[in-house]
Design an enzyme around this catalytic site. Sequence first.
Site, short mmCIF file in Angstrom:
data_model
loop_
_atom_site.label_atom_id
_atom_site.label_comp_id
_atom_site.label_asym_id
_atom_site.label_seq_id
_atom_site.Cartn_x
_atom_site.Cartn_y
_atom_site.Cartn_z
N ASP A 1 -1.54 6.87 6.22
CA ASP A 1 -2.59 5.92 5.84
C ASP A 1 -2.83 5.03 7.06
O ASP A 1 -1.98 4.23 7.43
CB ASP A 1 -2.10 5.11 4.64
CG ASP A 1 -3.08 4.01 4.22
OD1 ASP A 1 -4.11 3.82 4.90
OD2 ASP A 1 -2.81 3.34 3.20
N LYS B 1 -11.79 -1.78 6.90
CA LYS B 1 -10.93 -2.63 7.72
C LYS B 1 -11.36 -2.61 9.20
O LYS B 1 -11.36 -3.62 9.85
CB LYS B 1 -9.47 -2.21 7.62
CG LYS B 1 -8.94 -2.06 6.20
CD LYS B 1 -8.75 -3.39 5.49
CE LYS B 1 -8.55 -3.26 4.00
NZ LYS B 1 -7.46 -2.41 3.57
N TRP C 1 0.83 -1.20 0.00
CA TRP C 1 0.00 0.00 0.00
C TRP C 1 0.87 1.25 0.00
O TRP C 1 0.55 2.24 -0.69
CB TRP C 1 -0.97 0.01 1.17
CG TRP C 1 -1.93 -1.14 1.12
CD1 TRP C 1 -2.05 -2.16 2.01
CD2 TRP C 1 -2.89 -1.40 0.08
NE1 TRP C 1 -3.03 -3.03 1.59
CE2 TRP C 1 -3.55 -2.60 0.42
CE3 TRP C 1 -3.24 -0.75 -1.11
CZ2 TRP C 1 -4.55 -3.15 -0.38
CZ3 TRP C 1 -4.24 -1.30 -1.91
CH2 TRP C 1 -4.88 -2.48 -1.55
C1 LIG Z 1 -6.87 -1.95 2.27
C2 LIG Z 1 -5.86 -0.88 2.35
C3 LIG Z 1 -5.77 0.12 1.36
C4 LIG Z 1 -6.66 0.16 0.15
O1 LIG Z 1 -7.91 0.54 0.49
P1 LIG Z 1 -9.06 0.74 -0.62
O2 LIG Z 1 -10.13 1.38 0.19
O3 LIG Z 1 -9.40 -0.61 -1.15
O4 LIG Z 1 -8.52 1.62 -1.68
C5 LIG Z 1 -4.82 1.10 1.53
N1 LIG Z 1 -3.99 1.11 2.59
C6 LIG Z 1 -4.04 0.16 3.54
C7 LIG Z 1 -3.11 0.23 4.71
C8 LIG Z 1 -4.98 -0.85 3.45
O5 LIG Z 1 -5.04 -1.81 4.39
#
Ligand SMILES: *Cc1c(COP(=O)(O)O)cnc(C)c1O
Length: 357
Positions: A166, A190, A99
């Site tokens: 993030d 998540k 990511w």
């Molecule tokens: C799942 C995830 C993403 C991607 O998320 P989307 O909403 O599918 O774009 C980005 N960063 C992390 C840390 C993730 O776990």
Amino acid sequence: MKKHNFSAGPSILPQVAVENASKAVLDFEGTGLPLICMSHRSKEFDNVVVETEQLFKELLNIPDGYKVFFVGGGASTQFFHIPYNLLEKKAGYVNTGVWAKKAKKEANLFGEVVEVATSEDKKFSYVPKGYSIPTDIDYLHITTNNTIYGTELHEDIDCPVNLVADMSSDIFSRPVDVSKYAMIYGGAQKNIGPAGATFVIVREDILGKVSRPIPSMVDYRLQVKNSSMFNTPPVFPIYVIRETLKWLKSIGGVEEMYKINKKKAGVIYDEIERNPLFKGAAVKEDRSLMNITFVLNEGFENLQETFLEESKAAGMVGLKGHRLVGGFRASTYNALPLESAEALVKFMQEFEAKHTK
Ligand SMILES: *Cc1c(COP(=O)(O)O)cnc(C)c1O
């Protein structure tokens, strides 16, 4: 049979949030209208957005000067919205996995990008620390929990430039000092809601500093000004986020959640260490409280499929590891009850007894 849901995302949510959501789909809080069939500009739904933002502020102790808003597109859309809004000349990225790398790739379209630190040398099994952060960058981007590799940054770092994080997979899992960040964002699916909503927490004074024109939907200033209502926001996911955060508040908030999360992850990590069949995939000091990655020890690799089949038969869902890491991943997000962690441990012990005779 009762399911133990270890899915990495979309993932388990509090039962009360799921139940309230299913009721609201039929009749939203006695309005006689399904939540998914009413105007996002209705007073009733506006209240939901206001309350959800308020719960963010309250539960994360967000200081004045920050705004919270919700948009669609997932965390991946933020990967390019961030440089669009914040990158004038140069940005720094810490590369801790898939990511982080995807986020960095998008920034390349907008200016110079430096990789400030990386853990790629050891297959992202740790989190780099003690690196020096250049001061001539517009911002530093980090990924606090690496969902795929099972590593996590356990403390808020001091950063001399705007820090952008993030937190898709560890938001609300531990107390965070929001004042150390210029921006925190993530996909909801998540830890706080269903897929479809993305949250952004942004310190307002960092906006409006780049010279490029920004399309309206991408422009954080417009999202902030319109409080998630610039266009139709993800109505249903925002409602579920509110219900999830109400649940979190009811159990004692983020401090209490953190204690429970440490306990849940602890019982599983202890078993991985004790059980001769398994070993952890991440270094001990950086292992994640949210995504527990483990593989079979030398000599037992042939049990990969058997473990997945037998665990599935025992009601355990979502234990297959990401293909880049292999092995297994038990995601222990906020809503996963301790009893599911204990059920996994019991299963691992039974699996050991059965397959080491
Ligand atoms: C799942 C995830 C993403 C991607 O998320 P989307 O909403 O599918 O774009 C980005 N960063 C992390 C840390 C993730 O776990």
